[in-house]
Write a protein that holds these residues in place. Structure first.
Motif, PDB file in Angstrom:
ATOM      1  N   MET A   1      -7.267  74.740 -29.669  1.00 50.88           N
ATOM      2  CA  MET A   1      -7.539  75.772 -28.932  1.00 50.88           C
ATOM      3  C   MET A   1      -9.388  75.636 -28.868  1.00 50.88           C
ATOM      4  N   GLY A   2     -10.033  75.720 -27.824  1.00 51.10           N
ATOM      5  CA  GLY A   2     -11.378  75.746 -27.789  1.00 51.10           C
ATOM      6  C   GLY A   2     -11.941  76.305 -26.545  1.00 51.10           C
ATOM      7  N   ILE A   3     -13.044  76.531 -26.537  1.00 51.90           N
ATOM      8  CA  ILE A   3     -13.952  76.608 -25.377  1.00 51.90           C
ATOM      9  C   ILE A   3     -15.104  75.733 -24.954  1.00 51.90           C
ATOM     10  N   ALA A   4     -15.530  75.680 -23.597  1.00 52.88           N
ATOM     11  CA  ALA A   4     -16.463  74.940 -23.443  1.00 52.88           C
ATOM     12  C   ALA A   4     -17.566  75.792 -22.567  1.00 52.88           C
ATOM     13  N   TYR A   5     -18.769  75.850 -22.972  1.00 55.96           N
ATOM     14  CA  TYR A   5     -19.552  76.576 -22.296  1.00 55.96           C
ATOM     15  C   TYR A   5     -20.737  76.016 -21.633  1.00 55.96           C
TER      16      TYR A   5
ATOM     17  N   GLU B   1     -19.124  78.643 -15.566  1.00 56.32           N
ATOM     18  CA  GLU B   1     -19.743  78.066 -16.668  1.00 56.32           C
ATOM     19  C   GLU B   1     -18.793  78.047 -18.013  1.00 56.32           C
ATOM     20  N   LEU B   2     -17.894  78.574 -18.271  1.00 58.55           N
ATOM     21  CA  LEU B   2     -16.959  78.687 -19.298  1.00 58.55           C
ATOM     22  C   LEU B   2     -15.309  78.339 -19.050  1.00 58.55           C
ATOM     23  N   THR B   3     -15.199  77.412 -20.015  1.00 58.95           N
ATOM     24  CA  THR B   3     -13.694  76.894 -19.753  1.00 58.95           C
ATOM     25  C   THR B   3     -13.106  77.387 -21.073  1.00 58.95           C
ATOM     26  N   VAL B   4     -11.798  77.767 -20.986  1.00 57.40           N
ATOM     27  CA  VAL B   4     -10.759  77.916 -22.197  1.00 57.40           C
ATOM     28  C   VAL B   4      -9.672  77.049 -22.292  1.00 57.40           C
ATOM     29  N   ARG B   5      -9.445  76.432 -23.283  1.00 58.83           N
ATOM     30  CA  ARG B   5      -8.551  75.291 -23.247  1.00 58.83           C
ATOM     31  C   ARG B   5      -7.615  75.430 -24.743  1.00 58.83           C
ATOM     32  N   ALA B   6      -6.290  75.058 -24.407  1.00 53.94           N
ATOM     33  CA  ALA B   6      -5.530  75.007 -25.466  1.00 53.94           C
ATOM     34  C   ALA B   6      -4.611  74.013 -25.577  1.00 53.94           C
ATOM     35  N   SER B   7      -3.918  73.514 -26.442  1.00 49.51           N
ATOM     36  CA  SER B   7      -2.611  72.497 -26.261  1.00 49.51           C
ATOM     37  C   SER B   7      -1.946  72.540 -27.612  1.00 49.51           C
ATOM     38  N   TYR B   8      -0.544  71.886 -27.264  1.00 49.70           N
ATOM     39  CA  TYR B   8       0.338  72.189 -28.490  1.00 49.70           C
ATOM     40  C   TYR B   8       1.138  70.604 -28.269  1.00 49.70           C
ATOM     41  N   GLY B   9       1.328  70.029 -29.280  1.00 50.33           N
ATOM     42  CA  GLY B   9       2.285  68.848 -29.126  1.00 50.33           C
ATOM     43  C   GLY B   9       2.761  68.551 -30.310  1.00 50.33           C
ATOM     44  N   GLN B  10       3.998  67.485 -30.146  1.00 53.03           N
ATOM     45  CA  GLN B  10       4.874  67.272 -31.181  1.00 53.03           C
ATOM     46  C   GLN B  10       4.760  65.683 -31.304  1.00 53.03           C
ATOM     47  N   GLY B  11       4.981  64.974 -32.428  1.00 52.59           N
ATOM     48  CA  GLY B  11       5.002  63.645 -32.393  1.00 52.59           C
ATOM     49  C   GLY B  11       6.063  63.255 -33.602  1.00 52.59           C
ATOM     50  N   PHE B  12       6.238  61.822 -33.600  1.00 50.87           N
ATOM     51  CA  PHE B  12       6.726  61.112 -34.605  1.00 50.87           C
ATOM     52  C   PHE B  12       6.368  59.697 -34.600  1.00 50.87           C
TER      53      PHE B  12
ATOM     54  N   TRP C   1     -28.837  71.856 -18.381  1.00 56.71           N
ATOM     55  CA  TRP C   1     -29.317  71.143 -19.396  1.00 56.71           C
ATOM     56  C   TRP C   1     -28.641  71.282 -20.660  1.00 56.71           C
ATOM     57  N   VAL C   2     -27.750  72.201 -20.818  1.00 61.37           N
ATOM     58  CA  VAL C   2     -26.901  72.744 -21.901  1.00 61.37           C
ATOM     59  C   VAL C   2     -25.590  72.630 -21.983  1.00 61.37           C
ATOM     60  N   ASN C   3     -24.665  72.155 -22.794  1.00 61.12           N
ATOM     61  CA  ASN C   3     -23.424  72.209 -22.864  1.00 61.12           C
ATOM     62  C   ASN C   3     -22.972  72.355 -24.145  1.00 61.12           C
TER      63      ASN C   3
END
Length: 170
Positions: free
Chosen positions: A73-77, A4-15, A82-84
């Motif tokens: 970075m974040g979490i989804a629980y 029931e718990l997801t931990v997520r993170a991302s990094y990016g570079q752009g132009f 019936w609840v997210n």
């Protein structure tokens, strides 16, 4: 870590490269109204007057690409069907921000002693009055932004339909 718990993170570079229209446009005459104390006084006007100046809108061959670095970075629980709930943090840094510099912006920067973007200029005659302003696109500094996003979704199943509600905060 759990179903029931997801931990997520991302990094990016752009132009973002300057578009062809702002890199290759032909020079054009512009007659803009500006407020400039030195020019007003040189023309015998009150110091706070508004006057029309000769301007040139031009392509800027000195324009660089914008660059960005971002991470989040974040979490989804989902403790029940019936609840997210989600909570995310983001941080974005944009360097060499591409901006249009109009005549008044350039006059204000010059009067404060701020450097003008390469390729753009305010030219004054011997009396201190503006004789021409070369305006167009230029790179300006760094933009930093960061924040939190919170999302809560609730659903209820009833015999004939499904109800839902959502709350978001940023």
């Amino acid at each position: 870590p759990m179903d029931e718990l997801t931990v997520r993170a991302s990094y990016g570079q752009g132009f973002r490269a300057p578009t062809l229209d702002i890199l290759t446009q032909l020079d054009s005459f512009s007659a803009d109204s500006v407020r400039d104390e030195a020019s007003c006084l040189a023309q015998g006007q009150p110091a706070n007057c508004s006057l029309q100046i000769n301007g040139t809108r031009t392509a800027n061959p000195n324009l660089d690409s914008e660059n960005s670095d971002q991470f989040s970075m974040g979490i989804a629980y989902e403790p029940a069907d019936w609840v997210n709930l989600t909570l995310d943090y983001y941080n974005i840094e944009l360097t060499n921000k591409i901006t249009f510099f109009d005549a008044q912006t350039l006059v204000n920067k010059e009067n404060r002693g701020d450097p003008l973007p390469p390729g753009l200029a305010v030219t004054r005659n011997s009396s201190g009055a503006i004789s021409n302003i070369i305006q167009g696109f230029g790179n300006e500094g760094t933009l930093n932004t960061s924040g939190l996003d919170l999302n809560a979704r609730f659903t209820w199943d009833v015999p004939v339909c499904k109800f839902g509600t959502m709350v978001q905060w940023s």
